[in-house]
Design a protein around this motif. Structure first.
Motif, mmCIF file in Angstrom:
data_model
loop_
_atom_site.group_PDB
_atom_site.id
_atom_site.type_symbol
_atom_site.label_atom_id
_atom_site.label_comp_id
_atom_site.label_asym_id
_atom_site.label_seq_id
_atom_site.Cartn_x
_atom_site.Cartn_y
_atom_site.Cartn_z
ATOM 1 N N LEU A 127 6.999 -7.306 -11.611
ATOM 2 C CA LEU A 127 5.731 -7.016 -10.945
ATOM 3 C C LEU A 127 5.895 -5.987 -9.839
ATOM 4 N N MET A 177 -2.545 -2.128 -13.507
ATOM 5 C CA MET A 177 -2.132 -3.454 -13.941
ATOM 6 C C MET A 177 -1.095 -4.048 -12.988
ATOM 7 N N GLY A 178 -0.144 -3.234 -12.563
ATOM 8 C CA GLY A 178 0.848 -3.725 -11.611
ATOM 9 C C GLY A 178 0.210 -4.182 -10.317
ATOM 10 N N TYR A 206 6.075 -2.412 -11.280
ATOM 11 C CA TYR A 206 4.831 -1.842 -11.771
ATOM 12 C C TYR A 206 3.833 -1.588 -10.645
ATOM 13 N N SER A 207 3.736 -2.478 -9.683
ATOM 14 C CA SER A 207 2.796 -2.271 -8.580
ATOM 15 C C SER A 207 3.217 -1.095 -7.709
ATOM 16 N N PHE A 238 -1.607 -7.524 -10.898
ATOM 17 C CA PHE A 238 -0.690 -8.657 -10.898
ATOM 18 C C PHE A 238 -0.290 -9.020 -9.467
ATOM 19 N N HIS A 239 -0.011 -8.004 -8.652
ATOM 20 C CA HIS A 239 0.391 -8.261 -7.270
ATOM 21 C C HIS A 239 -0.745 -8.920 -6.499
ATOM 22 N N THR A 242 -3.384 -10.692 -7.620
ATOM 23 C CA THR A 242 -3.698 -12.049 -8.048
ATOM 24 C C THR A 242 -2.578 -13.029 -7.742
ATOM 25 N N GLU A 243 -1.352 -12.541 -7.672
ATOM 26 C CA GLU A 243 -0.218 -13.418 -7.375
ATOM 27 C C GLU A 243 -0.081 -13.702 -5.887
#
Length: 212
Positions: free
Chosen positions: A3, A128-129, A6-7, A132-133, A135-136
């Motif tokens: 993650l 997308m990265g 990608y972020s 994910f960051h 939402t996590e």
């Protein structure tokens, strides 16, 4: 899935520009390719047309960080969702280059890089990265450097959500500036106190016995 890797695509692109300093390093196809890294197939597909397209995506990603930094998390999510809809990803299971102790693939999620052009590929992975960051860890983990005039984007991975600067360099510069500001204020207060005391002494000296 990596993650953080990608972020970081989003952070790297946003930070190619420093609006307050009127600086922009995204001025050529070579600069676009550097964002991908030397091993990326997408980098080799980049053309001069991608420079303008990358700048457009950069502005939209910065808007996500700005909204999050200002506490408007709903706006940040809405802006990010618009990027996700426009630049969808193609997730794949991959095991290349990662083997366990027994020589078996270490399966992991990978975002495939076969879109229509280099900008679409990069934007899809960056969005997308970042999604994910967010939402996590939460939208409040997306920030802009508080060391004026920097305003670089960063992802807060601190344990207590305390990060305010994009780098140690900016943190040091801000701390030094704050220290100097405090010292100037202390000096001004001392000078004002001295002037007030001197004025009071002169006032007392000029008072006649009858006035007393």
């Amino acid at each position: 899935m990596e993650l953080a890797y990608y972020s970081d695509y989003a952070v790297r692109l946003v930070n190619t520009e420093e609006p307050a300093r009127n600086k922009d390093s995204l001025t050529s196809v070579e600069a676009v390719r550097e964002l991908f890294g030397a091993a990326s197939q997408m980098a080799r597909r980049a053309t001069d047309a991608d420079v303008t397209r990358f700048r457009s995506v950069r502005g939209r990603l910065r808007a996500v960080f700005t909204a999050a930094d200002e506490g408007d998390h709903t706006q940040a999510v809405d802006l990010l969702n618009s990027l996700l809809l426009e630049f969808p990803v193609s997730p794949q299971i991959s095991g290349h280059d990662y083997l366990d102790d027994e020589g078996r693939p270490r399966w992991h999620m990978h975002l495939a890089d076969h879109p229509s052009n280099a900008t679409a590929g990069y934007a899809a992975i960056a969005a997308m990265g970042l999604a994910f960051h967010l939402t996590e860890f939460g939208a409040d983990r997306l920030g802009l450097c508080q060391a004026s005039p920097c305003r670089n984007a960063y992802l807060d991975t601190s344990t207590n959500r305390s990060r305010r600067y994009c780098s140690d360099r900016c943190a040091t510069r801000a701390n030094v500036a704050a220290y100097r500001a405090r010292k100037r204020l202390e000096a001004e207060r001392t000078e004002e106190t001295d002037r007030t005391g001197l004025t009071d002494e002169k006032s007392q000296e000029s008072t006649t016995p009858a006035d007393r």
